[in-house]
Design a protein around this motif. Structure first.
Motif, PDB file in Angstrom:
ATOM      1  N   ARG A 104       1.253   5.262  -0.676  1.00 34.24           N
ATOM      2  CA  ARG A 104       0.404   6.454  -0.770  1.00 34.24           C
ATOM      3  C   ARG A 104       1.225   7.719  -0.651  1.00 34.24           C
ATOM      4  NH1 ARG A 104      -4.142   4.090   2.508  1.00 34.24           N
ATOM      5  NH2 ARG A 104      -3.418   5.243   4.306  1.00 34.24           N
ATOM      6  N   ASN A 125      -5.084   1.466   0.124  1.00 33.02           N
ATOM      7  CA  ASN A 125      -5.505   1.868  -1.218  1.00 33.02           C
ATOM      8  C   ASN A 125      -5.178   0.737  -2.203  1.00 33.02           C
ATOM      9  OD1 ASN A 125      -6.396   3.565  -3.284  1.00 33.02           O
ATOM     10  ND2 ASN A 125      -4.349   4.411  -3.607  1.00 33.02           N
ATOM     11  N   THR A 126      -5.677  -0.444  -1.894  1.00 34.67           N
ATOM     12  CA  THR A 126      -5.361  -1.606  -2.732  1.00 34.67           C
ATOM     13  C   THR A 126      -6.546  -2.534  -2.770  1.00 34.67           C
ATOM     14  OG1 THR A 126      -4.596  -2.839  -0.820  1.00 34.67           O
ATOM     15  CG2 THR A 126      -2.912  -1.663  -2.070  1.00 34.67           C
ATOM     16  N   ARG A 172      -3.074   3.688  -9.746  1.00 35.07           N
ATOM     17  CA  ARG A 172      -1.655   3.662 -10.093  1.00 35.07           C
ATOM     18  C   ARG A 172      -1.132   2.251 -10.293  1.00 35.07           C
ATOM     19  NH1 ARG A 172       1.349   8.234  -9.690  1.00 35.07           N
ATOM     20  NH2 ARG A 172       0.603   9.892  -8.332  1.00 35.07           N
ATOM     21  N   PHE A 173      -1.616   1.321  -9.467  1.00 35.43           N
ATOM     22  CA  PHE A 173      -0.981  -0.008  -9.454  1.00 35.43           C
ATOM     23  C   PHE A 173      -1.897  -1.153  -9.846  1.00 35.43           C
ATOM     24  CE2 PHE A 173       0.818   2.443  -5.758  1.00 35.43           C
ATOM     25  CZ  PHE A 173       1.946   2.879  -6.447  1.00 35.43           C
ATOM     26  N   ASP A 218       0.868  -1.168   0.000  1.00 34.60           N
ATOM     27  CA  ASP A 218       0.000   0.000   0.000  1.00 34.60           C
ATOM     28  C   ASP A 218       0.909   1.224   0.000  1.00 34.60           C
ATOM     29  OD1 ASP A 218      -2.226   1.676   0.288  1.00 34.60           O
ATOM     30  OD2 ASP A 218      -2.060   1.648   2.479  1.00 34.60           O
TER      31      ASP A 218
END
Lengths: 296, 747
Positions: free
Chosen positions: A109, B331-332, B207-208, A107
């Protein structure tokens, strides 16, 4: 990946992306930003891309080698990209991949964190980069340095090498890091941490008043000499004296030798020097000015 | 046919705290600019945002601008023609300016006589042709808490374009076609790596993460529906509510699995649950644990470390006790891998180890021994250090307890709490976790074995932070410490206000760097609710307290650091400021404007005794529904105006009064007036107002039967004196002429 491998990987990555690989400034500084390769190179219009390791001293963070996360001296890997490329965030993420951090498995950020250095008259806008909840990098678009508005804007990427290495090596104490095969961070640094912390907090065989008085005197002498050098048109030597003042102020501060109103006055003195240096540097590198000796 | 407008500004990560405001601004500016461009949308401007984008959509837009017709006036007809009938240079010039002959001009009648005028007609242009102007203007309209230079320029003649973060792409579609627009780059930066940002039919996903293809690649879209769908495929939840709900759902599920629940107090009070949706494009929750031994740390330290430093949600058991577990919003895509959770656990453990280190190290030095170190911490550059503040607090808290609250029995405790209140500022824990200031001092004071009233007073002394009646702390939180706490809380806030005003600080508009409004709200709230909070019912003279606090600035000044000289302007500014804040507090509590005006306009103190002001407001609210009171309020406008006519000193003996109506009023004043005063002295204001309402028949009769402004000066002044006394009697409590009566409104 050992501590030194990490440095080698980042150096190779940024060299491949067009950065000049520089060496640390050979003076006591609190951050890579104080290096002339950042502080002076971001001024003026000339493009410049550079990367280097900077051992950074924070007297106030000294913990006598007892705290697993906090150090009198830590290491930053500093990258300056001028002008800031459009793809800079993406390139930065690729540099993490080059160090073995796969963004898809973690993760990552960018969380708001603006940077400011009152002694350098500098500030910027940016983020702290978080990797699974850990801050690993300070990412800043410089807006002003030495009190001067920047054009173009430079991107500064400051990797916290110990933090990243601890993440990669999965260790809970910085002293357990493997610096090189068979050599620990403890082997390399512990004694320095203990002695420097004692020094920084004034645990010296002299009365506290004398310790404070000595550092005040040193500050004043470097400060006066910086002025003399600046008046002699010797901008880079003057800047070095300014950095000496900044470090002495930090020691005075951590040793509790600075009163509250004095504190502001000290910061102002250092800032005025930094601003004077930045202005003189710009004047002497303006078009038509004689080429400086340190230019390639 | 009406077409869809879709705009997305792709940026580097915008600060989470800005996002709600920026999203709102984006929609408002677009709507306003569309209106100004005469293409008002047929429906609302929908807005969306994630940390990397601000998006807006208008489902249906007119295809053309509205046509314009306007009449532009030129010179007066009288000045437009020579006696020969030929046009004057003024008329010819006006016609030329608009590209027509003088005979094409019209004549219009104006209040100043006839004028020449030109009727301008403009056919609206196609929407597609005016839209490029829209975006440039909207980008300029956006205001950020901090503007950023990023070497961007617009060719609108205004040069540099600052923004919140760099813009990396622009999706700009009207009816499925790209609206051409570009942000240029400054001369200094332009290079192979720094290029113009041009609008395109392209967006970017996470982004990923991507369901297919390379993550982070450009994605072509033609409409909003396609845009939203493609973003979902590429792990971007465009709607904040959707991200919020996914987070809330997963938090609950994980907490249940751990056998507990998310501490709602922590999640809601800290604002964390409100912040995380703006930190991520595709939220997933992971669960982690920490070693149970850390539970020996104070709960405040654990929750602050988790919430403020890591954005982690604490988990509590069914009985509300902290569990050694946390939940993190990432955020995944949660893929079952424990990697992220394990890394988060390591980070938290490192922080907690640090905290443990601080907690142990800090307790080796007593708070008392830290007080001298406070002189190295700046409180305000013109006023001095926290060392001086501690000296002032010791004395002011003592004074508050003993003199203002009439409780000399707790004065020593209040003084000790005052001296020690700020000592935690120089502990490692508070340097690291500033949110814990106060609480940490209380915890350390408790560990040192200081009496409960002292440690609890220190613990809560930054509170209350809001004016509402139910703002913490509650009486239950305070327990035995209530009076000591009230003395310290009042002393701290009052000192900060007085010292800051002395130092030249004045909050203006959105600028309030020292948070003085919050200080004032806290101060006034304690005083307004003093009986509920501390069981103190006696009147408190805030003006006297202010004078004491101001004098302490001089008495406790540090060597070489004289306090700024006091001035009447400084005092008046603080009075005005406190009055505004007290009005705000009462408005928050539902009192009407006219009621607040009435009490603020009374002779008796407003900010001078905030609790007394509250009692009178409550009394007015109680008595107000009675018809006599409303009618008296109406009559009192005349009483007030007439009493101003008294140009001489009030007359001692009213021996000339002879009319039955005035004698009746005089008698009422003597008997009823005395009762009003007695009720007011008991602070039974409802009774006082009820009694005052009883004046109504006598007042009405007086105004009907008696002509006051007679030529006989002696008689007139006696009548005016009677009216003046009546006015003084009531205005002592409230200027009831301010009450806007239903009778008036219905008239």
């Amino acid at each position: 990946m050992t501590f030194q491998d990490l440095i080698l990987k980042l150096s190779a990555f940024w060299a491949a992306h067009g950065c000049l690989i520089q060496q640390p400034i050979d003076l006591e500084v609190g951050a890579g930003t104080s290096h002339v390769e950042t502080f002076l190179r971001v001024l003026g219009p000339r493009p410049w891309s550079v990367a280097y390791v900077q051992p950074s001293r924070r007297p106030d963070d000294g913990r006598f080698g007892e705290n697993p996360n906090r150090l009198f001296k830590h290491h930053q890997f500093q990258v300056i990209l001028k002008p800031a490329p459009d793809e800079v965030q993406q390139t930065y993420l690729e540099s993490l991949e080059a160090c073995g951090i796969d963004p898809r498995q973690h993760d990552i950020r960018f969380e708001e964190d603006n940077w400011e250095s009152p002694t350098l008259g500098a500030w910027g806008i940016g983020w702290q980069v978080m990797l699974d909840g850990q801050e690993i990098t300070q990412f800043t678009y410089f807006q002003q340095v030495g009190g001067i508005d920047l054009s173009p804007v430079s991107a500064e990427i400051t990797y916290g090498l110990e933090r990243i290495a601890m993440f990669l090596q999965k260790v809970d104490s910085v002293y357990d890091l493997e610096w090189a095969p068979g050599v620990s961070y403890r082997d390399v640094r512990l004694r320095d941490e203990i002695e420097q912390s004692k020094y920084a907090f004034g645990q010296v065989n002299m009365p506290r008043e004398a310790f404070v008085a000595l550092h005040r005197e040193l500050f004043d002498r470097h400060h006066a000499f910086a002025r003399t050098l600046l008046d002699s048109g010797l901008v880079l030597p003057a800047y070095e004296q300014c950095l000496k003042c900044s470090h002495l102020f930090n020691v005075l501060d951590s040793a509790g030798g600075v009163g509250v109103t004095e504190r502001t006055a000290y910061i102002l003195k250092v800032r005025q020097l930094a601003v004077g240096v930045a202005q003189a540097y710009l004047q002497t590198t303006a078009p038509g000015a004689p080429e400086e000796a340190s230019d390639r | 046919m009406d077409r869809e407008l879709l705009i997305e500004i792709g940026t580097e990560e915008l600060p989470a705290s800005w996002l709600p405001g920026l999203t709102r601004q984006f929609g408002e500016h677009i709507a306003a600019r569309l209106g100004a461009l005469r293409i008002p949308p047929d429906g609302p401007v929908e807005t969306y945002s994630t940390p990397r984008r601000l998006a807006a959509r208008v489902a249906r837009m007119p295809e053309r601008q509205a046509d314009v017709e306007e009449l532009l006036t030129g010179p007066a007809v009288a000045a437009a023609f020579k006696p020969t009938g030929e046009p004057t240079p003024a008329a010819a010039g006006f016609a030329r300016k608009h590209g027509v002959g003088v005979d094409a001009l019209e004549r219009v009648e104006t209040p100043k006589g006839p004028y020449l005028a030109y009727r301008r007609r403009e056919r609206g242009r196609a929407t597609a042709d005016v839209l490029p102007d829209l975006l440039g203007a909207v980008l300029r309209d956006m205001a950020f808490p901090k503007q950023m230079h990023w070497d961007a320029v617009l060719d609108d003649g205004r040069g540099e374009l600052t923004f919140g973060r760099p813009i990396r792409w622009i999706l700009f579609l009207y009816g499925g076609r790209v609206v051409p627009f570009a942000i240029g780059r400054s001369e200094a930066a332009r290079s192979g790596l720094v290029q113009e940002v041009r609008s395109a039919a392209v967006t970017y996903g996470h982004r990923f993460l991507a369901t297919s293809g390379r993550a982070g690649r450009a994605i072509k879209v033609r409409s909003f529906d396609e845009y939203r769908a493609r973003l979902v495929e590429n792990f971007v939840l465009l709607e904040r509510a959707e991200r919020h709900d996914k987070i809330a759902r997963e938090l609950d599920a994980h907490a249940q699995r751990l056998g507990g629940r998310v501490s709602s107090a922590a999640a809601v009070q800290s604002g964390l649950l409100d912040e995380v949706p703006d930190l991520v494009e595709y939220p997933s929750v992971v669960a982690g644990t920490f070693a149970p031994e850390f539970l020996s740390l104070p709960e405040e330290v654990l929750t602050t470390t988790m919430i403020h430093h890591q954005h982690f949600f604490p988990v509590v058991s069914a009985t509300g006790r902290l569990m050694p577990a946390f939940l993190a919003v990432t955020n995944t895509q949660a893929d079952g891998s424990r990697t992220i959770a394990r890394n988060c656990e390591r980070v938290l453990a490192a922080r907690l180890r640090d905290a443990q280190f601080f907690f142990e190290a800090d307790r080796r030095t007593r708070l008392e021994d830290r007080v001298p170190v406070l002189s190295t911490v700046l409180f305000h550059k013109k006023v001095g250090s926290y060392g001086a503040k501690a000296a002032r607090l010791e004395r002011l808290a003592r004074h508050c307890a003993a003199a203002a609250f009439g409780r000399p029995d707790v004065a020593d405790q209040a003084a000790t709490a005052g001296r020690l209140a700020k000592a935690d500022l120089v502990t490692d824990m508070v340097r690291e976790l500033t949110e814990l200031q106060g609480a940490m001092g209380g915890i350390y004071a408790r560990a040192e074995g200081l009496p409960e009233p002292i440690w609890r007073a220190i613990y809560h002394h930054y509170l209350p932070a809001a004016p509402e009646a139910d703002a913490p702390p509650s009486r239950a939180d305070l327990g035995e410490a209530a009076v000591t706490w009230a003395a310290l809380s009042v002393a701290d806030k009052l000192d900060t206000l007085v010292a800051s005003f002395a130092g030249g600080e004045r909050p203006t508009g959105t600028r309030d760097p020292y948070g003085l409004r919050r200080q004032a709200h806290g101060l006034l709230k304690v005083l307004v609710d003093l009986p509920e909070l501390a069981g103190i019912g006696a009147p408190v003279d805030l003006d006297a307290l202010r004078r004491r606090a101001r004098a302490l600035l001089d008495e406790c000044a540090e060597p070489g650091h004289a306090a700024p000289a006091a001035s009447p302007a400084e005092e008046a500014d603080l009075t005005t400021f406190l009055e505004e804040r007290l009005r705000f507090l009462f408005q928050q509590r539902g009192f009407a404007y006219d009621e607040i005006n009435a009490v603020a306009g009374a002779r008796r103190a407003f900010t001078g005794d905030p609790h007394d002001a509250r009692l009178r407001l409550e009394a007015i609210r109680l008595v107000r529904p009675s018809p006599d009171f409303e009618a008296l309020a109406v009559a009192f406008k005349r009483v007030k105006n007439l009493s101003r006519e008294l140009r001489v000193e009030p007359i001692e003996t009213l021996d000339r009064l002879a009319e039955p109506a005035e004698l009746a009023l005089l008698e009422e004043f003597r008997t009823r007036g005395g009762l009003v005063r007695q009720a007011a002295a008991r602070r039974d204001y409802a009774e006082a107002f009820r009694l005052a309402a009883g004046f109504r028949p006598a007042v009405d009769r007086f105004f009907t039967d008696v002509f006051v402004m007679v030529d006989d000066a002696a008689l007139r002044d006696q009548r005016l004196t009677l009216v003046w006394r009546l006015h003084e009697l009531v205005v002592e409590l409230a200027d009831i002429s301010e009450i806007v009566s239903q009778l008036e409104l219905n008239r």
